[in-house]
Design an enzyme around this catalytic site. Structure first.
Site, PDB file in Angstrom:
ATOM      1  N   CYS A  22       0.862  -1.170   0.000  1.00  0.00           N
ATOM      2  CA  CYS A  22       0.000   0.000   0.000  1.00  0.00           C
ATOM      3  C   CYS A  22       0.907   1.230   0.000  1.00  0.00           C
ATOM      4  O   CYS A  22       2.125   1.107   0.062  1.00  0.00           O
ATOM      5  CB  CYS A  22      -0.878  -0.037   1.250  1.00  0.00           C
TER       6      CYS A  22
ATOM      7  N   CYS B 116       4.189   1.002  -7.873  1.00  0.00           N
ATOM      8  CA  CYS B 116       5.064  -0.085  -7.425  1.00  0.00           C
ATOM      9  C   CYS B 116       5.948  -0.512  -8.581  1.00  0.00           C
ATOM     10  O   CYS B 116       5.457  -0.956  -9.615  1.00  0.00           O
ATOM     11  CB  CYS B 116       4.260  -1.285  -6.944  1.00  0.00           C
TER      12      CYS B 116
ATOM     13  N   CYS C 161      -4.128  -0.704  -2.928  1.00  0.00           N
ATOM     14  CA  CYS C 161      -4.570   0.654  -3.243  1.00  0.00           C
ATOM     15  C   CYS C 161      -4.087   1.025  -4.636  1.00  0.00           C
ATOM     16  O   CYS C 161      -3.095   0.477  -5.123  1.00  0.00           O
ATOM     17  CB  CYS C 161      -4.095   1.659  -2.198  1.00  0.00           C
TER      18      CYS C 161
END
Length: 146
Positions: A10, A90, A83
């Site tokens: 997250c 990422c 999320c």
């Protein structure tokens, strides 16, 4: 039996990924080694710990960690973003395995009195719990502590 390694990711590693880590450990700890991290860790939100404790899960030992703690040091069978920001930001890193995206509303962003915030955290906790149990079913794994 080798446990499958899972990383929940997250943005802040303060609420959703922390709850997911604790819930998967609770329901599927026999099958998984579970971790969580954030792109910009902010510390564990006390409401996340409170709503987990309400259902008998003690996550007080969990800490907010950066993705850098794991990158290049550990491989994962599953990388699960919880999320949209983490999904978008990422980076790929070696050993990430299967990447899944389970978007949940950020309960930490909810404005209101403490009891209203707690209610939002409970709602998101229950959504994460349902998703994890459904995933265990999809994998054909028994879920404990239902």
């Amino acid at each position: 039996m080798t446990k499958r390694r899972v990383l929940f990711l997250c943005t802040g590693n303060s609420a959703r990924s922390q709850m997911a880590e604790a819930l998967l450990r609770h329901y599927g700890g026999d099958w998984f080694e579970v971790h969580s991290a954030g792109i910009e860790p902010k510390g564990v939100n006390p409401f996340a710990l409170q709503v987990l404790a309400e259902i008998g899960i003690d996550a007080s030992h969990q800490t907010s960690k950066s993705l850098d703690v794991y990158r290049g040091k550990m491989t994962f069978d599953y990388l699960i973003t919880v999320c949209a920001d983490a999904e978008k930001n990422c980076p790929f890193f070696p050993g990430q395995g299967i990447r899944l995206h389970w978007p949940f509303e950020d309960p930490a962003a909810f404005e209101g009195e403490d009891e209203a915030k707690r209610a939002k955290f409970r709602q998101v906790r229950d959504q994460i719990s349902a998703r994890i149990r459904a995933w265990l079913d999809e994998l054909g794994l028994p879920s404990h502590h239902l």
